[in-house]
Design an enzyme around this catalytic site. Structure first.
Site, PDB file in Angstrom:
ATOM      1  N   ARG A   1     -15.002 -47.008   6.185  1.00 28.93           N
ATOM      2  CA  ARG A   1     -14.668 -45.644   5.989  1.00 28.93           C
ATOM      3  C   ARG A   1     -14.451 -44.707   7.169  1.00 28.93           C
ATOM      4  O   ARG A   1     -13.865 -43.777   7.176  1.00 28.93           O
ATOM      5  CB  ARG A   1     -16.022 -45.045   5.231  1.00 28.93           C
TER       6      ARG A   1
ATOM      7  N   LYS B   1     -23.590 -58.992   9.694  1.00 29.88           N
ATOM      8  CA  LYS B   1     -23.622 -59.704   7.965  1.00 29.88           C
ATOM      9  C   LYS B   1     -24.506 -61.027   8.170  1.00 29.88           C
ATOM     10  O   LYS B   1     -24.556 -61.751   9.277  1.00 29.88           O
ATOM     11  CB  LYS B   1     -22.244 -59.861   7.887  1.00 29.88           C
TER      12      LYS B   1
HETATM   13  N1  BES Z   1     -16.041 -55.199   4.397  1.00 31.02           N
HETATM   14  C1  BES Z   1     -17.431 -54.890   3.782  1.00 31.02           C
HETATM   15  C2  BES Z   1     -17.453 -54.735   2.186  1.00 31.02           C
HETATM   16  C3  BES Z   1     -16.777 -55.856   1.673  1.00 31.02           C
HETATM   17  C4  BES Z   1     -17.820 -56.654   0.851  1.00 31.02           C
HETATM   18  C5  BES Z   1     -15.466 -56.658   1.331  1.00 31.02           C
HETATM   19  C6  BES Z   1     -17.555 -57.807   0.333  1.00 31.02           C
HETATM   20  C7  BES Z   1     -15.264 -57.572   0.965  1.00 31.02           C
HETATM   21  C8  BES Z   1     -16.399 -58.344   0.219  1.00 31.02           C
HETATM   22  C9  BES Z   1     -17.736 -53.227   4.175  1.00 31.02           C
HETATM   23  O1  BES Z   1     -17.339 -53.063   5.570  1.00 31.02           O
HETATM   24  C10 BES Z   1     -19.184 -53.337   4.070  1.00 31.02           C
HETATM   25  O2  BES Z   1     -19.702 -54.430   4.974  1.00 31.02           O
HETATM   26  N2  BES Z   1     -19.899 -52.478   3.362  1.00 31.02           N
HETATM   27  C11 BES Z   1     -21.154 -52.593   3.227  1.00 31.02           C
HETATM   28  C12 BES Z   1     -21.367 -51.108   3.229  1.00 31.02           C
HETATM   29  C13 BES Z   1     -23.041 -50.873   3.510  1.00 31.02           C
HETATM   30  C14 BES Z   1     -23.475 -51.382   4.697  1.00 31.02           C
HETATM   31  C15 BES Z   1     -23.239 -49.252   3.551  1.00 31.02           C
HETATM   32  C16 BES Z   1     -21.702 -53.214   2.144  1.00 31.02           C
HETATM   33  O3  BES Z   1     -20.899 -53.045   1.195  1.00 31.02           O
HETATM   34  O4  BES Z   1     -22.427 -53.794   2.036  1.00 31.02           O
HETATM   35 ZN    ZN Z   2     -18.403 -53.896   7.022  1.00 27.96          ZN
END
Ligand code: BES
Ligand code: ZN
Ligand code: ZN
Length: 490
Positions: free
Chosen positions: A344, A270
């Protein structure tokens, strides 16, 4: 801990703050009639000399020089039929924040009339608004830490509310547990800590817990969950809590929470900005934990299995790298195309295992699953995904009652990420990503009635400034689940 009571009149011995729920702008109504004349006069003076207008949700807070009534909070609460009940909660939140600031131990809320769920929702709000996690502030003196101990609702029809208010303390303690788990930093709230809390909750009547560590999970075939936690020095766990409140029935409903105690993204790292917020990536599991504790403390006549997959998504030579393939608990193969779409994976195995082992009549999973749901719904609504009309209706209605609003989102197969070599691909799309995640999960629910709640936008107030009245973690899901399960049992 904050306790609640409801009374017909202001107790003679009362000492503390009063909250005036002003239905008609600046007019002091019947509620205020119980106050000593000197206090009423002082209030009238402040209200007429200040810029306060008593508009909807407008608050004013001031100390008064009186032995018993030390402080006054007034809030504009004009009733409108068209308002969702959640509005009352938000008014309560504002009053609660003022009470907390004032430093009083005791508060009485003077209600004018009683409509819908006003009293309980407002009290819940006071609890939400006065809660904080301030153990880490070394410069706070004891009297500056959460000191509000008791809140009494005053209304002439108090008797009608006694039963409801009685269970409110246990409910809101569950919400506090959920909020605290999210607020705590990941060097404290890690998988070991979740196990410890689950074992504490398991001491409550009717509750049992099983905890599976990595060796067992390997034997059980929860390879997706394990793959996420592999780069962490913390041992991944699956926590299964079972609450039996209705011995006559063998049916259990099931809650499954995403417990990624921190989400760095893994190799699909991230960006720096806001990464610290990813301590909230276990808010789904915190909601499950809080709801389980609340159900047991309320002695709810329901049977519920609460499942938590608790892991850390870190970086290490052993971790997932994009394109690796694992076999899930249900036998399907999954290409991990994005190591940041880890939630997921955890939920898929947790759900598939629980369904196979416990055969629940219904499964609801809850997770901070996608940034895409934040784009779609902001901090106002959580996303609800389900093919089941009854669950959609009941959950949506429950959310309106508790102020945890849900908006139903599409769940069509054509949102699915296309796999290259395996059966499924965990990748997400830039567009419609919340539905992509949901259709992935649907593969692991089988034929069991299932709903998925994406709380990424609503788990913590800082993410979308101004969207939520509470500070820090919201505890979203705890009241929703308790209300949904208890109403469903009637
Ligand atoms: N934990 C994140 C989602 C999230 C985003 C939670 C903002 C709280 C606040 C999740 O694991 C994630 O990173 N999702 C990605 C998915 C993508 C890589 C397909 C996303 O939403 O960008
Ligand atoms: Zn994630
Ligand atoms: Zn995540």
């Amino acid at each position: 801990m904050l306790s609640f009571a409801v009374n017909e009149t202001l107790p003679k011995t009362f000492k503390g703050a009063v909250v005036l729920v002003l239905e008609d702008k600046l007019k002091l109504g019947k509620g205020a009639a119980a106050l000593p004349k000197a206090v009423r006069d002082a209030i009238e003076t402040v209200l007429s000399n200040s810029r306060y207008q008593g508009g909807e949700g407008e608050v004013i807070s001031f100390p008064v020089a009186h032995d018993a009534i030390q402080h006054v909070v007034a809030i504009g609460a004009p009733f409108k039929k068209e308002n969702d009940i959640g509005v009352y909660t938000n008014w309560g939140v504002k009053a609660g924040a003022e009470l907390d600031k004032s430093g009083v131990k005791n508060a009485a809320i003077l209600f004018e009339t009683v409509k819908d769920n006003l009293i309980t929702n407002f009290l819940e709000g006071v609890h939400l608004g006065s809660f904080r996690t301030d153990d880490f502030k070394t410069d706070l003196k004891a009297h500056q830490k959460g000191v509000l101990k008791k809140v009494t609702a005053i209304h002439k029809k108090a008797a009608d509310y006694k039963a409801e208010v009685k269970g409110l303390g246990a409910l809101m303690d569950g919400v506090s547990l959920g909020r605290e788990l999210v607020n705590l930093p990941p060097n404290i709230a890690n998988p070991d800590y979740m196990v410890k809390v689950a074992k504490d909750v398991a001491k409550l009547p009717g509750m049992k817990v099983e905890v599976f560590g990595e060796k067992q999970l390997e034997k059980m075939g929860l390879n997706l969950l394990l793959s996420v936690g592999k780069a962490s020095t913390q041992e991944s766990r699956l926590i299964v809590m079972k609450y039996t409140g209705d011995k006559k029935s063998k049916d259990y409903k099931c809650l499954v929470g995403k417990g990624v105690m921190f989400d760095t993204g893994g190799y699909n790292l991230k960006p720096t900005a806001g990464m610290g917020m990813m301590k909230c990536d276990m808010a789904g599991s915190a909601a499950v934990m809080g709801a389980m504790q609340a159900l047991a403390n309320r002695g709810s006549k329901v049977n519920v299995i609460g499942v938590i997959g608790t892991v850390m998504n870190m970086i290490d030579a052993d971790g997932n790298i994009p394109s690796v393939i694992h076999t899930a608990h249900n036998g399907q193969t999954v290409e991990v195309m994005n190591t940041d779409a880890e939630g997921r994976l955890v939920l898929a195995d947790a759900m598939s295992y629980t369904i196979a082992k416990h055969k629940p009549t219904e499964v609801i999973d809850i997770a901070t699953l996608t940034g895409a749901i934040m784009m779609a719904l902001g901090g106002q609504y959580a996303g609800l995904f389900t093919p089941n009309e009854d669950m959609a209706k009941a959950l949506t209605e429950t959310g309106k009652r508790t102020g945890e609003r849900l908006w139903r989102m599409p769940l069509d197969k054509d949102y699915a990420a296309k796999p290259t070599l395996a059966d499924l691909n965990n990748d997400g799309a830039r567009f419609g990503g919340a539905s992509t995640a949901a259709v992935f999960l649907q593969n692991f629910a089988g034929k069991t009635p299932w709903a998925h709640i994406d709380i990424a936008g609503v788990a913590m107030s800082e993410k979308i400034p101004g969207a939520m009245p509470v500070k820090g973690a919201s505890g979203f899901g705890v009241r929703l689940f308790v209300d949904y399960l208890e109403k469903g049992a009637k």
